[in-house]
Design a protein around this motif. Structure first.
Motif, PDB file in Angstrom:
ATOM      1  N   THR A 146      40.717  44.514  -3.246  1.00  0.00           N
ATOM      2  CA  THR A 146      41.102  44.528  -1.834  1.00  0.00           C
ATOM      3  C   THR A 146      41.278  45.939  -1.291  1.00  0.00           C
ATOM      4  O   THR A 146      41.465  46.117  -0.093  1.00  0.00           O
ATOM      5  CB  THR A 146      42.424  43.742  -1.648  1.00  0.00           C
ATOM      6  OG1 THR A 146      43.434  44.307  -2.490  1.00  0.00           O
ATOM      7  CG2 THR A 146      42.232  42.274  -1.989  1.00  0.00           C
ATOM      8  N   VAL A 147      41.192  46.945  -2.151  1.00  0.00           N
ATOM      9  CA  VAL A 147      41.276  48.328  -1.682  1.00  0.00           C
ATOM     10  C   VAL A 147      39.955  48.707  -1.020  1.00  0.00           C
ATOM     11  O   VAL A 147      38.915  48.096  -1.286  1.00  0.00           O
ATOM     12  CB  VAL A 147      41.588  49.295  -2.850  1.00  0.00           C
ATOM     13  CG1 VAL A 147      42.944  48.989  -3.447  1.00  0.00           C
ATOM     14  CG2 VAL A 147      40.494  49.234  -3.904  1.00  0.00           C
ATOM     15  N   SER A 153      26.167  56.205  -2.150  1.00  0.00           N
ATOM     16  CA  SER A 153      25.255  56.569  -1.060  1.00  0.00           C
ATOM     17  C   SER A 153      25.980  56.693   0.277  1.00  0.00           C
ATOM     18  O   SER A 153      25.437  57.268   1.226  1.00  0.00           O
ATOM     19  CB  SER A 153      24.146  55.527  -0.944  1.00  0.00           C
ATOM     20  OG  SER A 153      24.676  54.242  -0.673  1.00  0.00           O
ATOM     21  N   GLN A 154      27.203  56.175   0.370  1.00  0.00           N
ATOM     22  CA  GLN A 154      27.986  56.261   1.606  1.00  0.00           C
ATOM     23  C   GLN A 154      28.985  57.405   1.588  1.00  0.00           C
ATOM     24  O   GLN A 154      29.587  57.723   2.613  1.00  0.00           O
ATOM     25  CB  GLN A 154      28.732  54.943   1.827  1.00  0.00           C
ATOM     26  CG  GLN A 154      27.832  53.728   1.955  1.00  0.00           C
ATOM     27  CD  GLN A 154      28.618  52.431   1.904  1.00  0.00           C
ATOM     28  OE1 GLN A 154      29.276  52.119   0.900  1.00  0.00           O
ATOM     29  NE2 GLN A 154      28.585  51.669   2.980  1.00  0.00           N
ATOM     30  N   TYR A 155      29.164  58.017   0.429  1.00  0.00           N
ATOM     31  CA  TYR A 155      30.142  59.105   0.312  1.00  0.00           C
ATOM     32  C   TYR A 155      29.586  60.374   0.955  1.00  0.00           C
ATOM     33  O   TYR A 155      28.421  60.741   0.761  1.00  0.00           O
ATOM     34  CB  TYR A 155      30.448  59.374  -1.162  1.00  0.00           C
ATOM     35  CG  TYR A 155      31.326  60.585  -1.372  1.00  0.00           C
ATOM     36  CD1 TYR A 155      32.687  60.541  -1.099  1.00  0.00           C
ATOM     37  CD2 TYR A 155      30.788  61.790  -1.816  1.00  0.00           C
ATOM     38  CE1 TYR A 155      33.492  61.655  -1.269  1.00  0.00           C
ATOM     39  CE2 TYR A 155      31.580  62.904  -1.998  1.00  0.00           C
ATOM     40  CZ  TYR A 155      32.927  62.840  -1.716  1.00  0.00           C
ATOM     41  OH  TYR A 155      33.711  63.963  -1.884  1.00  0.00           O
ATOM     42  N   PRO A 163      44.226  59.277   2.439  1.00  0.00           N
ATOM     43  CA  PRO A 163      45.076  59.944   1.443  1.00  0.00           C
ATOM     44  C   PRO A 163      45.371  59.022   0.276  1.00  0.00           C
ATOM     45  O   PRO A 163      45.506  57.812   0.441  1.00  0.00           O
ATOM     46  CB  PRO A 163      46.345  60.284   2.239  1.00  0.00           C
ATOM     47  CG  PRO A 163      45.917  60.291   3.668  1.00  0.00           C
ATOM     48  CD  PRO A 163      44.842  59.259   3.781  1.00  0.00           C
ATOM     49  N   GLY A 164      45.506  59.612  -0.888  1.00  0.00           N
ATOM     50  CA  GLY A 164      45.809  58.829  -2.076  1.00  0.00           C
ATOM     51  C   GLY A 164      44.841  59.155  -3.208  1.00  0.00           C
ATOM     52  O   GLY A 164      43.975  60.031  -3.081  1.00  0.00           O
ATOM     53  N   GLU A 165      44.982  58.448  -4.304  1.00  0.00           N
ATOM     54  CA  GLU A 165      44.148  58.684  -5.476  1.00  0.00           C
ATOM     55  C   GLU A 165      42.851  57.885  -5.371  1.00  0.00           C
ATOM     56  O   GLU A 165      42.801  56.823  -4.757  1.00  0.00           O
ATOM     57  CB  GLU A 165      44.933  58.310  -6.735  1.00  0.00           C
ATOM     58  CG  GLU A 165      46.231  59.104  -6.870  1.00  0.00           C
ATOM     59  CD  GLU A 165      47.059  58.736  -8.084  1.00  0.00           C
ATOM     60  OE1 GLU A 165      46.596  57.879  -8.888  1.00  0.00           O
ATOM     61  OE2 GLU A 165      48.156  59.297  -8.242  1.00  0.00           O
ATOM     62  N   ILE A 166      41.791  58.435  -5.976  1.00  0.00           N
ATOM     63  CA  ILE A 166      40.450  57.860  -5.854  1.00  0.00           C
ATOM     64  C   ILE A 166      39.957  57.423  -7.230  1.00  0.00           C
ATOM     65  O   ILE A 166      40.109  58.153  -8.207  1.00  0.00           O
ATOM     66  CB  ILE A 166      39.455  58.874  -5.253  1.00  0.00           C
ATOM     67  CG1 ILE A 166      40.011  59.498  -3.969  1.00  0.00           C
ATOM     68  CG2 ILE A 166      38.105  58.209  -5.007  1.00  0.00           C
ATOM     69  CD1 ILE A 166      40.241  58.532  -2.851  1.00  0.00           C
ATOM     70  N   VAL A 167      39.327  56.258  -7.269  1.00  0.00           N
ATOM     71  CA  VAL A 167      38.658  55.793  -8.477  1.00  0.00           C
ATOM     72  C   VAL A 167      37.153  55.936  -8.286  1.00  0.00           C
ATOM     73  O   VAL A 167      36.602  55.495  -7.264  1.00  0.00           O
ATOM     74  CB  VAL A 167      38.991  54.321  -8.791  1.00  0.00           C
ATOM     75  CG1 VAL A 167      38.182  53.835 -10.002  1.00  0.00           C
ATOM     76  CG2 VAL A 167      40.477  54.147  -9.040  1.00  0.00           C
ATOM     77  N   VAL A 168      36.487  56.567  -9.251  1.00  0.00           N
ATOM     78  CA  VAL A 168      35.025  56.658  -9.262  1.00  0.00           C
ATOM     79  C   VAL A 168      34.533  55.871 -10.466  1.00  0.00           C
ATOM     80  O   VAL A 168      34.968  56.107 -11.597  1.00  0.00           O
ATOM     81  CB  VAL A 168      34.549  58.124  -9.347  1.00  0.00           C
ATOM     82  CG1 VAL A 168      33.021  58.182  -9.400  1.00  0.00           C
ATOM     83  CG2 VAL A 168      35.071  58.928  -8.153  1.00  0.00           C
ATOM     84  N   ILE A 169      33.629  54.940 -10.221  1.00  0.00           N
ATOM     85  CA  ILE A 169      33.075  54.107 -11.286  1.00  0.00           C
ATOM     86  C   ILE A 169      31.672  54.591 -11.610  1.00  0.00           C
ATOM     87  O   ILE A 169      30.771  54.517 -10.785  1.00  0.00           O
ATOM     88  CB  ILE A 169      33.017  52.622 -10.881  1.00  0.00           C
ATOM     89  CG1 ILE A 169      34.372  52.138 -10.359  1.00  0.00           C
ATOM     90  CG2 ILE A 169      32.522  51.773 -12.055  1.00  0.00           C
ATOM     91  CD1 ILE A 169      35.462  52.098 -11.383  1.00  0.00           C
ATOM     92  N   ALA A 333      40.909  54.399  -2.485  1.00  0.00           N
ATOM     93  CA  ALA A 333      39.496  54.026  -2.364  1.00  0.00           C
ATOM     94  C   ALA A 333      38.867  53.956  -3.744  1.00  0.00           C
ATOM     95  O   ALA A 333      39.283  54.657  -4.674  1.00  0.00           O
ATOM     96  CB  ALA A 333      38.731  55.015  -1.485  1.00  0.00           C
ATOM     97  N   VAL A 334      37.843  53.115  -3.858  1.00  0.00           N
ATOM     98  CA  VAL A 334      37.012  53.024  -5.052  1.00  0.00           C
ATOM     99  C   VAL A 334      35.580  53.361  -4.654  1.00  0.00           C
ATOM    100  O   VAL A 334      35.050  52.803  -3.681  1.00  0.00           O
ATOM    101  CB  VAL A 334      37.069  51.611  -5.682  1.00  0.00           C
ATOM    102  CG1 VAL A 334      36.056  51.480  -6.822  1.00  0.00           C
ATOM    103  CG2 VAL A 334      38.472  51.294  -6.170  1.00  0.00           C
ATOM    104  N   ILE A 335      34.967  54.282  -5.402  1.00  0.00           N
ATOM    105  CA  ILE A 335      33.575  54.671  -5.154  1.00  0.00           C
ATOM    106  C   ILE A 335      32.723  54.133  -6.289  1.00  0.00           C
ATOM    107  O   ILE A 335      32.930  54.480  -7.454  1.00  0.00           O
ATOM    108  CB  ILE A 335      33.434  56.201  -5.045  1.00  0.00           C
ATOM    109  CG1 ILE A 335      34.322  56.741  -3.930  1.00  0.00           C
ATOM    110  CG2 ILE A 335      31.970  56.584  -4.805  1.00  0.00           C
ATOM    111  CD1 ILE A 335      34.322  58.258  -3.830  1.00  0.00           C
TER     112      ILE A 335
END
Length: 418
Positions: A146-147, A153-155, A163-169, A333-335
């Protein structure tokens, strides 16, 4: 130029990126009337699907479209996104490519009837040059989160994210470079690793790409490998051309505060869960890089080259334990750096295998008159890149010319048609 509904052409090229432009240049050299259709603008993949700090990971001297090599002031540097677009635009202007922008091919039928957003045309021969990066690949597991989420390709830049921590998969080229971009901007990054290998930027006095060029690696054809499918679909090595080029060392990032995990295996609305393979993934990436150095050492020795010695890489960090989960509380956010898939649903000609991949040899399909160009490892490592697409385009155009002269190539063999 404008598309004339009902027009017939000897050759139509679908796609106006580097593959389509290279094909057009060789068609012009053969005096073959043709048209190039581009759904957006020249270089749209570079314009629209690359982040602001993006740059090439291969040196500028490897940019060698037909009769149009890079001639700028920094051949050993790495062009940034806008410079890449400028290079393609300059090529288009230099050769007055017969290009129609803003027209998408929507259906290709047997007999080479091409429906487009501006009308329908027909052709004697068709070259599909739409590239491999068409539809973002996002796993279904993303539906559980739900985050806020976006595909690589959108980054564009760190400031677009809340603001906050980011997850990259994902730790292919895009994932590692985006993680670095966020890390350098001071963001807390959680990076889920995979099996992607890495490569050193420089070794023993040269860019590793320069060594591999000297060794003939980039001229080695796919049919010279024993494991063709493994080679064709393998993930690219991660490295960067940023700030003049350097290694991407995930262990160093971990020392600096980046949080590393194994492969993502499960998720719900509150938690991501990972495999216990972080150490294995890091060790594998390092082993591939060191193996490439082994081949360079052997080449230097065999050729008697006077090259400086260099100490080998020593890991600067080891995971004491592998985190098995990550709470999504505080994640802004999750990328998904999980790659792309081809979209050939508009092609209604039977040239695909069970995986939906076009069956071909060096771009020549089993349907006379239909060709592909710009596929990864279409023939060599450089097939989908600036460094090798010109050679593939020349080969395909030679086959086009031969077919017009009555010679058909099928699965690498030819026969003369009476």
């Amino acid at each position: 130029m404008h598309l004339t509904d009902g027009a017939h052409l000897p050759v139509v090229v679908v796609g106006g990126g580097q593959a389509g432009l290279a094909t057009s240049r060789h068609l012009m050299a053969q005096g073959l009337d043709h048209l190039v259709l581009e759904a957006d603008r020249v270089g749209s993949e570079w314009r629209n699907r690359r982040w602001d700090s993006f740059c090439l990971v291969t040196p500028n001297w490897q940019c060698r479209l037909p009769a149009f090599p890079y001639d700028g002031p920094d051949p050993d540097g790495f062009m940034v996104r806008d410079e890449i677009v400028d290079y393609l635009e300059a090529f288009k202007r230099s050769y007055d490519v017969p290009l129609i922008e803003g027209v998408r091919a929507t259906r290709l039928e047997h007999g080479f009837r091409i429906a487009t957003t501006a009308g329908t045309i027909t052709a004697d021969q068709v070259v599909v040059a739409t590239g491999p990066y068409q539809r973002p690949r996002i796993p279904r597991i993303a539906e559980r989160l739900t985050v806020p989420q976006l595909h690589s390709s959108q980054y564009k830049n760190p400031d677009q994210l809340p603001p906050g921590e980011i997850v990259v998969i994902g730790t292919g080229q895009s994932g590692c470079q985006i993680a670095e971009d966020l890390h350098l901007a001071g963001r807390t990054v959680h990076l889920a690793t995979g099996s992607a290998p890495r490569v050193a930027r420089f070794y023993r006095g040269l860019d590793v790409v320069a060594w591999l060029e000297r060794m003939g690696y980039y001229r080695k054809g796919i049919d010279e490998f024993d494991d063709v499918d493994s080679v064709r679909f393998r993930v690219n090595h991660y490295v960067t051309g940023r700030d003049g080029g350097r290694d991407i060392d995930l262990r160093k990032f971990a020392l600096e505060g980046m949080r590393l995990y194994g492969r993502l295996i499960d998720a719900d609305q509150q938690v991501l869960r990972f495999a216990d393979d972080l150490a294995q993934n890091l060790d594998h990436a390092d082993a591939v890089s060191e193996g490439i150095k082994d081949t360079i050492d052997a080449y230097i020795s065999a050729e008697g080259i006077d090259a400086p010695s260099e100490p080998r890489y020593q890991p600067v960090w080891q995971p004491s334990q592998t985190p098995e989960s990550l709470s999504l509380q505080g994640i802004s956010a999750v990328i998904w750096s999980t790659g792309f898939r081809r979209d050939d649903s508009w092609i209604h000609v039977p040239v695909f295998d069970g995986r939906g991949y076009p069956t071909h040899r060096r771009g020549v399909t089993s349907v006379p008159g239909l060709y592909f160009i710009g596929l990864p490892w279409q023939h060599t490592w450089g097939s989908g890149r600036f460094g090798g697409v010109a050679d593939d385009a020349r080969y395909v155009v030679d086959r086009i010319t031969e077919q017009r002269a009555g010679v058909h190539w099928i699965a690498g063999k030819h026969r003369t048609v009476a």
